[in-house]
Design a protein around this motif. Structure first.
Motif, PDB file in Angstrom:
ATOM      1  N   ASN A  42       0.973  -1.324  -0.037  1.00  0.00           N
ATOM      2  CA  ASN A  42      -0.022   0.076   0.037  1.00  0.00           C
ATOM      3  C   ASN A  42       0.976   1.508  -0.063  1.00  0.00           C
ATOM      4  N   GLU A  43       1.005   1.859  -1.054  1.00  0.00           N
ATOM      5  CA  GLU A  43       1.847   3.233  -1.145  1.00  0.00           C
ATOM      6  C   GLU A  43       1.522   4.233  -0.465  1.00  0.00           C
ATOM      7  N   GLU A  44       0.112   4.299  -0.281  1.00  0.00           N
ATOM      8  CA  GLU A  44      -0.287   5.398   0.556  1.00  0.00           C
ATOM      9  C   GLU A  44       0.206   5.349   2.009  1.00  0.00           C
ATOM     10  N   TYR A  45      -0.024   4.248   2.523  1.00  0.00           N
ATOM     11  CA  TYR A  45       0.567   3.637   3.910  1.00  0.00           C
ATOM     12  C   TYR A  45       2.097   3.826   3.928  1.00  0.00           C
ATOM     13  N   LYS A  47       4.009   5.877   2.329  1.00  0.00           N
ATOM     14  CA  LYS A  47       4.671   7.072   2.308  1.00  0.00           C
ATOM     15  C   LYS A  47       5.046   7.542   3.727  1.00  0.00           C
ATOM     16  N   ASP A  48       3.881   7.098   4.997  1.00  0.00           N
ATOM     17  CA  ASP A  48       4.213   7.425   6.200  1.00  0.00           C
ATOM     18  C   ASP A  48       5.184   6.741   7.055  1.00  0.00           C
ATOM     19  N   THR A  49       5.873   5.915   6.300  1.00  0.00           N
ATOM     20  CA  THR A  49       6.744   5.006   7.235  1.00  0.00           C
ATOM     21  C   THR A  49       8.198   5.499   7.010  1.00  0.00           C
ATOM     22  N   LYS A  52       9.612   5.765   3.131  1.00  0.00           N
ATOM     23  CA  LYS A  52       8.577   6.773   2.359  1.00  0.00           C
ATOM     24  C   LYS A  52       8.152   6.050   1.303  1.00  0.00           C
ATOM     25  N   THR A  53       8.148   4.719   1.103  1.00  0.00           N
ATOM     26  CA  THR A  53       7.634   4.148   0.119  1.00  0.00           C
ATOM     27  C   THR A  53       7.688   2.611   0.225  1.00  0.00           C
ATOM     28  N   ARG A  54       6.923   1.593  -0.543  1.00  0.00           N
ATOM     29  CA  ARG A  54       6.706   0.483  -0.127  1.00  0.00           C
ATOM     30  C   ARG A  54       8.141  -0.317  -0.173  1.00  0.00           C
TER      31      ARG A  54
END
Length: 139
Positions: A42-45, A47-49, A52-54
């Motif tokens: 999940n790319e949207e998820y 982005k907040d890790t 910053k990406t999968r």
């Protein structure tokens, strides 16, 4: 097809396998294993890790090590006995990963081979480091 016997190997022998990790690889691995962690799919998820990406599953890279051991060194017929892994850096979709196995020990009387197992990315960054214990095919 048969892999190398312990008598055919020497400390320092090595083999590699290289693959570029695709989005399809990540989704297929998730489907096969059931690991649908959103950090992978999940790319949207993602982005907040911290990444910053999968990122690809760590065990996907470990699977590349299995490819080296089971198909190249020692090769077909080898029995995987143990694997220790340290995941040192993320693998992103599009990264080209080279898995390497290098023989570090041979115990002839027990038919055991110890190998350092690593994965590096296209920039030479060590992403996985470990050690495997194998029982190669007998003569």
């Amino acid at each position: 097809m048969k892999g190398l016997t312990i008598q055919q190997m020497a400390i320092g022998d090595s083999a590699t396998f290289t693959k570029t990790v695709s989005e399809s690889d990540v989704y297929q691995f998730a489907g096969i294993t059931g690991d649908f962690n959103p950090a992978h799919i999940n790319e949207e998820y993602a982005k907040d890790t911290v990444f910053k990406t999968r990122i690809a599953h760590g065990m996907l890279s470990a699977g590349f090590i299995s490819t080296v051991l089971g198909t190249r060194l020692p090769g077909p017929g080898t029995i995987y006995l143990r694997q220790e892994l340290k995941f040192l850096a993320p693998v992103r979709i599009g990264d080209t990963i080279t898995a390497k196995a290098e023989i570090t020990g041979l115990v002839l009387e027990k038919n055991r081979v110890t190998l350092r197992t690593t994965c590096t990315n296209q920039e030479g960054v060590l992403v996985v480091d470990g050690e495997a214990l194998m029982s190669p095919p007998k003569a």
